[in-house]
Motif scaffolding. Structure first.
Motif, PDB file in Angstrom:
ATOM      1  N   LYS A   1       0.821  -1.217   0.000  1.00 48.11           N
ATOM      2  CA  LYS A   1       0.000   0.000   0.000  1.00 48.11           C
ATOM      3  C   LYS A   1       0.854   1.265   0.000  1.00 48.11           C
ATOM      4  CE  LYS A   1      -3.685  -2.138   2.785  1.00 48.11           C
ATOM      5  NZ  LYS A   1      -4.412  -2.047   4.098  1.00 48.11           N
ATOM      6  N   ALA A   2       2.141   1.106   0.276  1.00 43.29           N
ATOM      7  CA  ALA A   2       3.021   2.268   0.434  1.00 43.29           C
ATOM      8  C   ALA A   2       3.454   2.783  -0.937  1.00 43.29           C
ATOM      9  CB  ALA A   2       4.231   1.896   1.284  1.00 43.29           C
ATOM     10  N   HIS A   3       2.660   3.654  -1.507  1.00 46.13           N
ATOM     11  CA  HIS A   3       2.988   4.267  -2.802  1.00 46.13           C
ATOM     12  C   HIS A   3       3.775   5.548  -2.534  1.00 46.13           C
ATOM     13  CE1 HIS A   3       0.443   1.311  -4.665  1.00 46.13           C
ATOM     14  NE2 HIS A   3      -0.591   1.696  -3.936  1.00 46.13           N
ATOM     15  N   MET A   4       5.076   5.412  -2.580  1.00 49.74           N
ATOM     16  CA  MET A   4       5.960   6.508  -2.191  1.00 49.74           C
ATOM     17  C   MET A   4       6.428   7.297  -3.395  1.00 49.74           C
ATOM     18  SD  MET A   4       8.224   4.579   0.742  1.00 49.74           S
ATOM     19  CE  MET A   4       8.368   3.034  -0.157  1.00 49.74           C
ATOM     20  N   SER A   5       6.693   8.571  -3.169  1.00 45.80           N
ATOM     21  CA  SER A   5       7.298   9.411  -4.190  1.00 45.80           C
ATOM     22  C   SER A   5       8.790   9.126  -4.229  1.00 45.80           C
ATOM     23  CB  SER A   5       7.017  10.878  -3.867  1.00 45.80           C
ATOM     24  OG  SER A   5       7.517  11.183  -2.573  1.00 45.80           O
ATOM     25  N   ASN A   6       9.552  10.019  -4.802  1.00 49.95           N
ATOM     26  CA  ASN A   6      10.995   9.774  -4.936  1.00 49.95           C
ATOM     27  C   ASN A   6      11.751  10.167  -3.666  1.00 49.95           C
ATOM     28  OD1 ASN A   6      10.425  12.480  -5.364  1.00 49.95           O
ATOM     29  ND2 ASN A   6      12.181  12.787  -6.722  1.00 49.95           N
ATOM     30  N   LEU A   7      11.329   9.613  -2.524  1.00 51.64           N
ATOM     31  CA  LEU A   7      12.036   9.920  -1.286  1.00 51.64           C
ATOM     32  C   LEU A   7      13.343   9.152  -1.221  1.00 51.64           C
ATOM     33  CD1 LEU A   7      10.575   8.111   1.856  1.00 51.64           C
ATOM     34  CD2 LEU A   7      10.122   7.349  -0.455  1.00 51.64           C
ATOM     35  N   LYS A   8      14.242   9.649  -0.388  1.00 60.06           N
ATOM     36  CA  LYS A   8      15.568   9.030  -0.226  1.00 60.06           C
ATOM     37  C   LYS A   8      15.699   8.568   1.222  1.00 60.06           C
ATOM     38  CE  LYS A   8      18.910  11.022  -2.723  1.00 60.06           C
ATOM     39  NZ  LYS A   8      19.827  12.063  -3.271  1.00 60.06           N
ATOM     40  N   ILE A   9      16.055   7.295   1.386  1.00 58.72           N
ATOM     41  CA  ILE A   9      16.081   6.641   2.693  1.00 58.72           C
ATOM     42  C   ILE A   9      17.508   6.215   3.032  1.00 58.72           C
ATOM     43  CG2 ILE A   9      15.204   4.698   4.062  1.00 58.72           C
ATOM     44  CD1 ILE A   9      12.820   4.570   2.102  1.00 58.72           C
ATOM     45  N   VAL A  10      17.944   6.522   4.241  1.00 58.88           N
ATOM     46  CA  VAL A  10      19.233   6.050   4.761  1.00 58.88           C
ATOM     47  C   VAL A  10      18.996   4.981   5.801  1.00 58.88           C
ATOM     48  CG1 VAL A  10      21.143   6.664   6.299  1.00 58.88           C
ATOM     49  CG2 VAL A  10      20.674   8.066   4.294  1.00 58.88           C
ATOM     50  N   ILE A  11      19.737   3.868   5.686  1.00 62.57           N
ATOM     51  CA  ILE A  11      19.804   2.848   6.731  1.00 62.57           C
ATOM     52  C   ILE A  11      21.242   2.823   7.219  1.00 62.57           C
ATOM     53  CG2 ILE A  11      19.656   0.381   7.248  1.00 62.57           C
ATOM     54  CD1 ILE A  11      17.519   0.169   5.051  1.00 62.57           C
ATOM     55  N   THR A  12      21.455   3.037   8.522  1.00 62.95           N
ATOM     56  CA  THR A  12      22.814   2.994   9.069  1.00 62.95           C
ATOM     57  C   THR A  12      23.087   1.629   9.670  1.00 62.95           C
ATOM     58  OG1 THR A  12      22.069   3.833  11.214  1.00 62.95           O
ATOM     59  CG2 THR A  12      22.816   5.461   9.594  1.00 62.95           C
ATOM     60  N   GLY A  13      24.313   1.149   9.512  1.00 58.83           N
ATOM     61  CA  GLY A  13      24.727  -0.094  10.155  1.00 58.83           C
ATOM     62  C   GLY A  13      24.914  -1.245   9.186  1.00 58.83           C
TER      63      GLY A  13
ATOM     64  N   GLU B   1      12.344   7.764  -8.478  1.00 58.43           N
ATOM     65  CA  GLU B   1      11.762   6.654  -7.715  1.00 58.43           C
ATOM     66  C   GLU B   1      12.334   6.698  -6.298  1.00 58.43           C
ATOM     67  OE1 GLU B   1      13.447   2.801  -8.858  1.00 58.43           O
ATOM     68  OE2 GLU B   1      14.999   3.915  -9.958  1.00 58.43           O
ATOM     69  N   PRO B   2      11.677   6.043  -5.334  1.00 60.31           N
ATOM     70  CA  PRO B   2      12.264   5.964  -3.990  1.00 60.31           C
ATOM     71  C   PRO B   2      13.497   5.065  -4.008  1.00 60.31           C
ATOM     72  CG  PRO B   2      10.255   4.650  -4.108  1.00 60.31           C
ATOM     73  CD  PRO B   2      10.343   5.403  -5.394  1.00 60.31           C
ATOM     74  N   VAL B   3      14.533   5.465  -3.303  1.00 63.08           N
ATOM     75  CA  VAL B   3      15.777   4.691  -3.223  1.00 63.08           C
ATOM     76  C   VAL B   3      16.259   4.677  -1.778  1.00 63.08           C
ATOM     77  CG1 VAL B   3      16.474   5.247  -5.588  1.00 63.08           C
ATOM     78  CG2 VAL B   3      17.257   6.698  -3.691  1.00 63.08           C
ATOM     79  N   TYR B   4      17.155   3.743  -1.499  1.00 63.89           N
ATOM     80  CA  TYR B   4      17.777   3.722  -0.169  1.00 63.89           C
ATOM     81  C   TYR B   4      19.248   3.403  -0.287  1.00 63.89           C
ATOM     82  CZ  TYR B   4      18.132  -1.436   0.235  1.00 63.89           C
ATOM     83  OH  TYR B   4      18.476  -2.757   0.076  1.00 63.89           O
ATOM     84  N   VAL B   5      19.978   3.785   0.730  1.00 61.54           N
ATOM     85  CA  VAL B   5      21.398   3.479   0.834  1.00 61.54           C
ATOM     86  C   VAL B   5      21.668   2.901   2.206  1.00 61.54           C
ATOM     87  CG1 VAL B   5      22.057   5.771   1.714  1.00 61.54           C
ATOM     88  CG2 VAL B   5      23.744   4.383   0.498  1.00 61.54           C
TER      89      VAL B   5
END
Length: 406
Positions: free
Chosen positions: A175-187, A219-223
């Protein structure tokens, strides 16, 4: 071998924890692997696996567990429920000298209880061999995405603790229709990898730190960031991981430098262990700056007043989010316009107790029970034993001043 009777105890700490060390199926496996062991379960109305499920697996229910040799739970056992002279396995939360549990350890020593702490089960190199970290990461990342949807009115996900299991949780993520947000995951440990698992469940693209900092996306991305991605030596020398872990005070965080991660991140999922001697990720003053872009923080580590300075208290499973106003430096409504939305739940695996228990029990069966119920040739249980026969073991003698109340 000498017969051993093992009891799974009812969780007595409030709020009640629903997790268990072994599922009903794993109890059956335990009996098959160790024929000299009898296993019983203390009845409970709140654990994630019901009394009926244990009975259906042929596991006896037994209210009085005083005839058991070994007693296993999850959270701290209330002092009034501890049985003198027994061997207990649970998370005691005493090894960092937590003030609220000093009385518990004092009582354990007085009653000559043998305490084996799950958190201290490590290999010869000091690496933890068991834990709930993966599910903390899975749920923490889910909650972060949930918070982002609520803050901007984009979508409304079902709370994780109302999902039956991980499969339902991941279905809900669609259901999570996200815009082009940028996500950081640490660790880079179990917790962070659990968070990455959640990203994979919705096919989010993973990018490199360089791409994350320098490119824009449709698009949404993460690092996934490791320590070397946002810490540098204060003297300008080369980053060496072993040096950082031994002397974190010699390094500074670049996470919030100008044109660095704090300036391009929308959602931060913080999963890395933090040493109090280390530099914090960013300061309260930095959060006031116009280019501080992070609007939602899922602080999976939940170090109060730690590496994320806006984590001033823990939130709860029932009330997951709080707001932090960086200008006034005060807590506010979680989804208000001026607020940074913060999730900082300190018992995240409890939101998926059946899956978390299953994963935990598998590791116990494979990596711990042979040493606990047989010969501890590798010293796995010995290294994790905090107290026995009324004394602290040599590995934990540093707790003497803590026990004494100093």
């Amino acid at each position: 071998m000498k017969p051993i009777k093992l009891g799974i105890i009812r969780e007595g700490k409030i709020p009640r924890d629903k997790r268990v060390p072994f599922t009903p199926e794993q109890c059956q496996q335990l009996r098959e692997l160790f024929p000299h062991v009898t296993i019983v379960v203390q009845p409970s109305d709140w654990r994630c696996y019901t009394n009926a499920e244990y009975e259906a697996a042929g596991i006896a229910l037994q209210e009085d567990v005083s005839d058991c040799d070994i007693l296993m739970g999850i959270k701290e056992v209330p002092k009034s429920e501890l049985i003198p002279g027994k061997t207990y396995l649970f998370f005691s939360h005493t090894i960092k000298k937590q003030p609220h549990n000093r009385g518990l350890l004092q009582h354990i020593l007085r009653e000559k209880i043998r305490l084996v702490d799950y958190e201290c089960l490590v290999d010869r190199n000091g690496n933890r061999i068991i834990g709930f970290g993966r599910y903390a990461g899975i749920v923490g990342a889910y909650n972060g995405i949930m918070g982002y949807g609520l803050k901007y009115g984009l979508f409304n996900l079902k709370p994780a603790h109302l999902c039956h299991d991980k499969k339902e949780l991941f279905r809900e993520l669609r259901k999570a229709h996200m815009s082009n947000l940028k996500i950081v995951i640490t660790g880079g440990g179990r917790v962070a990898n659990g968070a990455c698992e959640t990203m994979g469940a919705i096919n989010l693209r993973k990018v490199t730190p360089y791409e994350f900092l320098n490119y824009t996306f449709r698009e949404p991305v993460y690092v996934q960031l490791h320590s070397e991605d946002y810490y540098v030596r204060k003297d300008g020398g080369t980053f060496i991981g072993s040096d950082f872990h031994k002397h974190p005070e010699d390094f500074r965080s670049t996470f919030s430098d100008e044109r660095s991660f704090a300036s391009v991140t929308d959602l931060l999922i913080h999963c890395t262990y933090w040493d109090p001697k280390a530099d914090i990720l960013f300061t309260l003053d930095r959060m006031k700056q116009p280019d501080f872009r992070i609007s939602v923080i899922a602080d999976v580590t939940c170090d109060i007043n730690g590496s994320i300075p806006s984590t001033t208290r823990a939130t709860t499973i029932d009330d997951k989010f709080m707001g932090y106003d960086p200008v006034s430096e005060r807590e506010t409504e979680p989804f208000s316009k001026e607020a940074i939305t913060v999730m900082a739940i300190d018992n995240l695996p409890c939101e998926l107790p059946r899956d978390a228990s299953d994963g935990f029990g598998k590791h116990l069966l494979e990596r711990v029970m042979p040493s606990l119920l047989g010969d501890d040739n590798d010293g796995v249980v010995e290294r994790a034993t905090i107290a026995g026969n009324g004394e602290l073991t040599s590995r934990f003698e540093y707790l003497k001043d803590y026990v004494a109340g100093a």
